[in-house]
Write an enzyme that holds these catalytic residues in place. Sequence first.
Site, PDB file in Angstrom:
ATOM      1  N   LYS A  76       0.827  -1.208   0.000  1.00 12.95           N
ATOM      2  CA  LYS A  76       0.000   0.000   0.000  1.00 12.95           C
ATOM      3  C   LYS A  76       0.860   1.257   0.000  1.00 12.95           C
ATOM      4  O   LYS A  76       0.571   2.227  -0.719  1.00 12.95           O
ATOM      5  CB  LYS A  76      -0.922  -0.017   1.220  1.00 12.95           C
ATOM      6  N   GLN A 120      -5.193  -1.506   9.841  1.00 11.50           N
ATOM      7  CA  GLN A 120      -4.805  -2.810   9.302  1.00 11.50           C
ATOM      8  C   GLN A 120      -5.314  -3.923  10.217  1.00 11.50           C
ATOM      9  O   GLN A 120      -5.020  -3.950  11.413  1.00 11.50           O
ATOM     10  CB  GLN A 120      -3.277  -2.890   9.184  1.00 11.50           C
ATOM     11  N   ASP A 145     -11.304   2.432   3.603  1.00  6.90           N
ATOM     12  CA  ASP A 145     -11.517   0.986   3.530  1.00  6.90           C
ATOM     13  C   ASP A 145     -12.998   0.659   3.395  1.00  6.90           C
ATOM     14  O   ASP A 145     -13.368  -0.454   3.017  1.00  6.90           O
ATOM     15  CB  ASP A 145     -10.963   0.301   4.786  1.00  6.90           C
TER      16      ASP A 145
END
Length: 910
Positions: A76, A120, A145
């Site tokens: 990422k 995460q 997200d």
Amino acid sequence: MFPSTVLKVGHGVRRYWDGPRAIATVISGNKTSQQVREQLKKEVAEMKSQLPGFRPGLVVLQVGDREDSNLYISMKLKAAAQIGLNAKHIRLPKTATEDEVLRNIAAVNENPEAHGLIVQLPLDSVHPIDTEKVTNAVTPEKDVDGLSSVNAGRLARGDLQDCFIPCTPNGCMKLIRQTGVSVAGRNAVVIGRSKIVGAPMHDLLLWNHATVTCCHSKTPDLAAHVGGADILVVGAGKAEMVKGDWIKEGAVVIDCGINYIPDSSRPGGKRVVGDVHYPSAKERAKYITPVPGGVGPMTVAMLMENTVKSAQRFLQNYRPGNWSISYKRVKSQKPQPSDAQISHSCPGKPIGQLAKEVGLFPKEVEPYGASRAKVRLDVLNRLNKQPDGKYVVVTGITPTPLGEGHSTVVLGLAQALGAHLNVSAFACVGQPSPPSSFGSRGGAVGGGYSQIIPIEEVCCSKPLGLSITGTYTFVHLFIKFQRICFQSYVKKVTEGFVTSLQKLDIVKSDPSTLTQEEIRRFYWSTFIVSFITIVSYVIVNVCGLQDRAFLENEIMAVLSLSTSPRDLQHRLAKMVVAASQSGELVTTEDLGVSAVLALLLNNALKPCLMQTLEGTPAFVHIAHDSPSVMADKIALKLVGSQGFVVSDTAHGADVGMERFFNITCRSSGLQPDVVVLVVTVRALKMHGGGPRIRAGFPLPLQYLQENLELLLKGCSHLKKQVDNAMSNGLPVVVAVNVFSSDTEAELELVCNQARQTGVFDAVKCTNWSHGGAGALALAQSVQKAAEMRRPFHFLYDLQMPVIDKIKKVAQSMYGAKDVEFSPKAKEKLELYIKQGFGSFPVCIAKTHLSLSNDPELKGVPVDFTLPITDVNANVGANFLCLLADMTPFARFFLLNYNFYVNNITGKGLP
């Protein structure tokens, strides 16, 4: 069998040829994601060009040190760097608690430089952490997200344009579109119901008009459901669970699985496979994604796309002038309640909400309670490249002692532009004056339905700290500094110390060699004098005096005219606080106290954000006949190129406006677009020969009854002030502030007389009783006038001889025949010219109640000589102050001031 051949179809799709028939078209996520990244890179570059220095920001928050998480995060961060994002990785240890994680999320939520936040998963902590609570702690605007309940709910409702779609389903949809197959009307089957893939994929296909079946571990006869799918998306997390013979001939197969199975032929002893048995599935599917190289790269690409989208939304919301501001429409009552009652009946919005609505970042705002806030000056650095809005300056004719609703028109005009014409508008007014004459005169913050609220907090808005509390702190710190100042001087040699000694004819550079007599001379001629001077300034602010003499106080002027903290320190350093025994000027820089003064006053440079009754933003800030330069500069950036800033100037066009143009505009470098001249019937009657008006006493009948003859005589004063307002070349709009005693004939007479003078327009205003709606005609005229680009010019050139500049102001603005200097004023003026201050602009301190220096002379006085009794050089403020008239209190103050100076130094200030 024929050898297998690859045919390139385009857009990241490849078709395999195995003999006489095509068996599958492979949808390459690698190629498609690369195309997405290239497009995002262009969009990021475009954002940077629109706002230099801007970079979309992405924050990845990790708990623990899982190997797989580290791999995903590195991918990422690498992708973010490629497209130009400012990516930051926050790694918390495995010992991090839930509270620590939530605190870090809250900090990122408040950071305007972070536009996307990823937590995460999984959270690798030794402490129990509620994953749902953590993901929902991310503000929906930064939840790139798409995992928060808010974004999930919006997706479930079909609000696809108002949410962030989870990255894997979003990537799947983009790959499906690459095939050219229409989703609408197709039978779609989703295997898996996780919040990350299955559930949002179902919603996404549904709102793209597919008929969707969601299968999971409890679904009987899974193969039958799969066999009916035109579009199959698999995210079950089981290696190769979907067999090729389950799949419908010609179906689109999207495999989201990432699984590891043993493979001795690979270096690691294992290989990655999907949830679909690829070798058999590709013989039946028309389109299929490989694993790896299919959905995986698209997930990262969609994460970048969501972050860029978030940054674009942020820029759109915070673009200067692009306000999404909520206004209130007020209903006027009859009889009209008091200002306080009106204020209390209309509570304002939270100041944080207002700051956000006008495009201020949270870190740029320092709230002082719920209704007011300081605005940090670094907002100008962020908006430096943005064009300014339209700059409207409001002035007036010479007022009665009661005031003519000057500031009320400022606020009413701003409300009309904002709440009624839907134009970004900001009002800027000077700090309020205290109530005078039993409240008969306004406090510079409007009134009626055009006022700043809450009324009881406006008087506390002196942006320090020149309020009572702040001034006490100022005095306390300065006295404390005085006690240690001399000791630090004799311990360390500074340039200011040596200069100060030289001014006392003491040629020494080593403090230890000073005799007691020399120390005494140094001490008394500098520190004590500066102490008295600064405390005198402070006393003015503690008392809250609004007399002309004190408005010219140099610290007030320096704060008002400074264009930056650096400029403030530079001006304070030049400020003359005393004279040595040899007659040399002593500055704060000579004393070494300029940095301390700047530190104490730096907070006062920040304008105070408040709001009007209808919700229009307003800056209430320290004034030198007009709001501060900093307030106007920040407001002009915030409103955008099509917005308006309505700035107040105290008193009439001959005084406040003249100083604004020739002093303030020289300091700020700003050029106004329109001048609004406020007029009232009662003031014109006074100038036409009406009886004296006294604060606290009833108005004579001449002002309460129609009297066109008296009014027509007073219009000579209107014509003179119009000439003054037009002296700098700008279009002028006359605003007739309507009072209940005014008749329609009187109002029409004033408007007609004003139009005959050549003004752009003359309109009636009822904003005191009707709020912004009562100033709508004025706002429309101001809008039209602002479209006229006329050359702006100053009244005089700075290089003109000082006496000529003084005469220019006196003769052009006041109508004086000549100027006469007292011997004291003439001597001091000659001294200042020798000292290099002859190129300063001039500020003539005279009464605001007449064009002349005599407050009893109304109308248009002629053949009078303006007497200049004293001159002071405001070196820090960069102007010469000439005293043409003094109030009794000012004379008393100056007498006592010089008494102390003379007794301590034996010589008064020059």
